[in-house]
Design an enzyme around this catalytic site. Sequence first.
Site, short mmCIF file in Angstrom:
data_model
loop_
_atom_site.label_atom_id
_atom_site.label_comp_id
_atom_site.label_asym_id
_atom_site.label_seq_id
_atom_site.Cartn_x
_atom_site.Cartn_y
_atom_site.Cartn_z
N TYR A 46 -17.49 -10.53 -3.65
CA TYR A 46 -17.03 -9.60 -2.61
C TYR A 46 -18.20 -9.05 -1.81
O TYR A 46 -18.19 -9.01 -0.58
CB TYR A 46 -16.24 -8.48 -3.29
CG TYR A 46 -15.51 -7.53 -2.36
CD1 TYR A 46 -14.21 -7.81 -1.92
CD2 TYR A 46 -16.11 -6.35 -1.93
CE1 TYR A 46 -13.53 -6.93 -1.09
CE2 TYR A 46 -15.44 -5.48 -1.09
CZ TYR A 46 -14.15 -5.76 -0.68
OH TYR A 46 -13.48 -4.89 0.15
N SER A 96 -16.86 -3.64 4.74
CA SER A 96 -16.71 -2.68 3.63
C SER A 96 -18.05 -1.98 3.46
O SER A 96 -19.09 -2.49 3.94
CB SER A 96 -16.37 -3.46 2.35
OG SER A 96 -16.54 -2.66 1.20
P1 NAD Z 1 -4.28 -5.19 0.73
O1 NAD Z 1 -4.23 -5.96 -0.54
O2 NAD Z 1 -3.38 -4.03 0.93
O3 NAD Z 1 -4.09 -6.13 1.99
C1 NAD Z 1 -4.68 -7.38 2.06
C2 NAD Z 1 -3.91 -8.18 3.06
O4 NAD Z 1 -4.47 -9.49 3.10
C3 NAD Z 1 -2.43 -8.34 2.71
O5 NAD Z 1 -1.66 -8.37 3.89
C4 NAD Z 1 -2.42 -9.71 2.02
O6 NAD Z 1 -1.14 -10.34 2.06
C5 NAD Z 1 -3.43 -10.42 2.88
N1 NAD Z 1 -3.98 -11.62 2.26
C6 NAD Z 1 -4.54 -11.78 1.02
N2 NAD Z 1 -4.89 -13.05 0.84
C7 NAD Z 1 -4.56 -13.71 1.98
C8 NAD Z 1 -4.68 -15.06 2.41
N3 NAD Z 1 -5.20 -16.02 1.62
N4 NAD Z 1 -4.22 -15.38 3.65
C9 NAD Z 1 -3.68 -14.45 4.44
N5 NAD Z 1 -3.55 -13.16 4.10
C10 NAD Z 1 -3.98 -12.81 2.88
O7 NAD Z 1 -5.82 -4.77 0.85
P2 NAD Z 1 -6.60 -3.75 1.79
O8 NAD Z 1 -7.26 -2.77 0.89
O9 NAD Z 1 -5.74 -3.25 2.91
O10 NAD Z 1 -7.72 -4.70 2.34
C11 NAD Z 1 -7.84 -5.10 3.68
C12 NAD Z 1 -9.30 -5.37 3.99
O11 NAD Z 1 -10.03 -4.16 3.86
C13 NAD Z 1 -9.95 -6.37 3.05
O12 NAD Z 1 -10.82 -7.22 3.79
C14 NAD Z 1 -10.76 -5.49 2.11
O13 NAD Z 1 -11.85 -6.16 1.59
C15 NAD Z 1 -11.16 -4.39 3.07
N6 NAD Z 1 -11.57 -3.14 2.41
C16 NAD Z 1 -10.71 -2.46 1.61
C17 NAD Z 1 -11.13 -1.27 1.01
C18 NAD Z 1 -10.23 -0.45 0.14
O14 NAD Z 1 -10.72 0.51 -0.45
N7 NAD Z 1 -8.95 -0.73 0.05
C19 NAD Z 1 -12.42 -0.81 1.22
C20 NAD Z 1 -13.27 -1.54 2.04
C21 NAD Z 1 -12.83 -2.70 2.63
#
Ligand code: NAD
Length: 256
Positions: A151, A138
């Site tokens: 985080y 991130s």
């Molecule tokens: P999201 O909530 O849409 O997806 C998260 C996924 O992780 C889902 O499939 C969920 O079921 C799964 N998950 C959560 N806890 C879990 C566990 N204990 N075991 C297995 N699976 C689990 O979120 P996202 O925004 O797509 O995030 C995905 C990644 O991207 C994360 O690592 C997040 O930190 C990172 N990220 C997101 C953003 C953003 O703006 N959305 C920005 C930077 C980084």
Amino acid sequence: MLKNKTALVTGSTSGIGLGIAKALARQGANIVLNGFGEVEAAKAEVAALGVKVAYHGADMSQPAEIEAMMQAAAAEFGQVDILVNNAGIQHVASVQDFPLERWDAIIAINLSSAFHTTRLALPAMQAANWGRIINVASVHGLVGSAQKSAYVAAKHGVVGLTKVTALENATTGVTCNAICPGWVLTPLVQKQVDAKAAALGLSNAEATKLLLGEKEPSMQFTTPEELGELAVFFCSPAANNVRGVAWNMDGGWTAQ
Ligand code: NAD
């Protein structure tokens, strides 16, 4: 480009993980999905791209379940060639109020799970002299934001793990790189928009504009599709010597 390769993407039932899984599937990779979201819908979306799809419901906070997932993936497809460490959660609170249980869960899911999948995937990648490990970190792996101690700590840790994994395999065909998105409109971020709207009495559109305006000069979300294309690049021959980078796609967030 990725025909006969297998990609395992953690947390791929929604959001960024599903976007990356679909981008890799479009290149012909078979996919192992994981996560707690809409499993059947995610499987159908990936299968529609003409590749084989498996699912494992391992909880990324549990090392024994991670090990079972890695074994199941190898049993189904021979080995994992591309590992995308993407599963992640968020919790927002100041350091002195941060619930201990949330701290432990974020460190386990956002950081330690990547260590476990990586250590279990590496031997087969090293034996094949080809592998791609892509860690979804991130902008918070590069800079901090108030209220996000666990985080930010976990994501900085992921960037560190990325560099060490890349260095330890630098003379092999196994690369490891991190992707550092800014805001992406997924369920994880919609919760933060909703919290802002509720706290300040704003509409969804007003809260979204405020969220972007605080951090992201482009005033645009990065999309899971764009992040998927970056993952495809990391898997391409052109990226053979891209090792240990933390590549931001953040609308200018960290250029400020
Ligand atoms: P999201 O909530 O849409 O997806 C998260 C996924 O992780 C889902 O499939 C969920 O079921 C799964 N998950 C959560 N806890 C879990 C566990 N204990 N075991 C297995 N699976 C689990 O979120 P996202 O925004 O797509 O995030 C995905 C990644 O991207 C994360 O690592 C997040 O930190 C990172 N990220 C997101 C953003 C953003 O703006 N959305 C920005 C930077 C980084």
